[in-house]
Design a protein around this motif. Sequence first.
Motif, PDB file in Angstrom:
ATOM      1  N   MET A  25      43.019  38.459  32.486  1.00 36.49           N
ATOM      2  CA  MET A  25      42.539  39.127  31.290  1.00 36.49           C
ATOM      3  C   MET A  25      43.188  38.591  30.014  1.00 36.49           C
ATOM      4  O   MET A  25      42.525  38.457  28.987  1.00 36.49           O
ATOM      5  CB  MET A  25      42.771  40.631  31.407  1.00 36.49           C
ATOM      6  N   VAL A  26      44.463  38.242  30.078  1.00 41.70           N
ATOM      7  CA  VAL A  26      45.151  37.723  28.892  1.00 41.70           C
ATOM      8  C   VAL A  26      44.578  36.355  28.518  1.00 41.70           C
ATOM      9  O   VAL A  26      44.408  36.046  27.337  1.00 41.70           O
ATOM     10  CB  VAL A  26      46.670  37.658  29.141  1.00 41.70           C
ATOM     11  N   GLY A  99      47.290  48.287  37.474  1.00 43.61           N
ATOM     12  CA  GLY A  99      48.424  47.555  38.020  1.00 43.61           C
ATOM     13  C   GLY A  99      48.182  46.071  38.166  1.00 43.61           C
ATOM     14  O   GLY A  99      48.981  45.367  38.774  1.00 43.61           O
ATOM     15  N   SER A 100      47.092  45.566  37.604  1.00 40.56           N
ATOM     16  CA  SER A 100      46.775  44.144  37.703  1.00 40.56           C
ATOM     17  C   SER A 100      45.992  43.722  36.469  1.00 40.56           C
ATOM     18  O   SER A 100      45.332  44.537  35.831  1.00 40.56           O
ATOM     19  CB  SER A 100      45.939  43.877  38.954  1.00 40.56           C
ATOM     20  N   ASP A 101      46.081  42.433  36.154  1.00 43.67           N
ATOM     21  CA  ASP A 101      45.259  41.914  35.067  1.00 43.67           C
ATOM     22  C   ASP A 101      44.219  40.923  35.572  1.00 43.67           C
ATOM     23  O   ASP A 101      43.555  40.257  34.806  1.00 43.67           O
ATOM     24  CB  ASP A 101      46.119  41.263  33.985  1.00 43.67           C
ATOM     25  N   ASN A 102      44.056  40.870  36.890  1.00 41.20           N
ATOM     26  CA  ASN A 102      43.046  40.030  37.512  1.00 41.20           C
ATOM     27  C   ASN A 102      41.712  40.770  37.467  1.00 41.20           C
ATOM     28  O   ASN A 102      41.596  41.915  37.903  1.00 41.20           O
ATOM     29  CB  ASN A 102      43.436  39.722  38.955  1.00 41.20           C
ATOM     30  N   MET A 103      40.682  40.113  36.943  1.00 42.70           N
ATOM     31  CA  MET A 103      39.391  40.768  36.773  1.00 42.70           C
ATOM     32  C   MET A 103      38.749  41.142  38.110  1.00 42.70           C
ATOM     33  O   MET A 103      38.107  42.184  38.220  1.00 42.70           O
ATOM     34  CB  MET A 103      38.443  39.861  35.974  1.00 42.70           C
ATOM     35  N   ASN A 104      38.926  40.332  39.139  1.00 43.58           N
ATOM     36  CA  ASN A 104      38.357  40.657  40.452  1.00 43.58           C
ATOM     37  C   ASN A 104      39.003  41.913  41.034  1.00 43.58           C
ATOM     38  O   ASN A 104      38.333  42.757  41.627  1.00 43.58           O
ATOM     39  CB  ASN A 104      38.519  39.485  41.411  1.00 43.58           C
ATOM     40  N   THR A 105      40.311  42.052  40.865  1.00 44.08           N
ATOM     41  CA  THR A 105      41.006  43.238  41.358  1.00 44.08           C
ATOM     42  C   THR A 105      40.551  44.482  40.599  1.00 44.08           C
ATOM     43  O   THR A 105      40.339  45.536  41.197  1.00 44.08           O
ATOM     44  CB  THR A 105      42.533  43.061  41.200  1.00 44.08           C
TER      45      THR A 105
END
Length: 112
Positions: A25-26, A99-105
């Motif tokens: 995301m960043v 708790g995550s910045d991963n788009m899939n998660t």
Amino acid sequence: MEFHMTILVGILVTVAVYLLLSRNMVRIILGTAVLSHAVHLLIITMAGAGEGSVPLLRESDGPYADALPQALILTAIVISFATTALLLVLAYRTYEESGSDNMNTIRRIDRE
């Protein structure tokens, strides 16, 4: 000068697209910031930055530089800074919630 600026704009757009296609995301937010700066440089290049003199009547008799594109770019820089700040705050809030910045998660969490 214009040729070099056009090449720089092309490189910035390439980097921005690469960042926008990322899962982090960043990186996506940085991609939007880089893309907005590329557009700013493109508009300044198309407006003919460096051509003409200062738009003061008593300074010279030659052609004057157009101040309107520069004023529009200054406004666009402020707006893109505010947009980037808002996106960073939203990304931080999303990171706190998921708790995550991963788009899939994040998409997986939303579906559950």
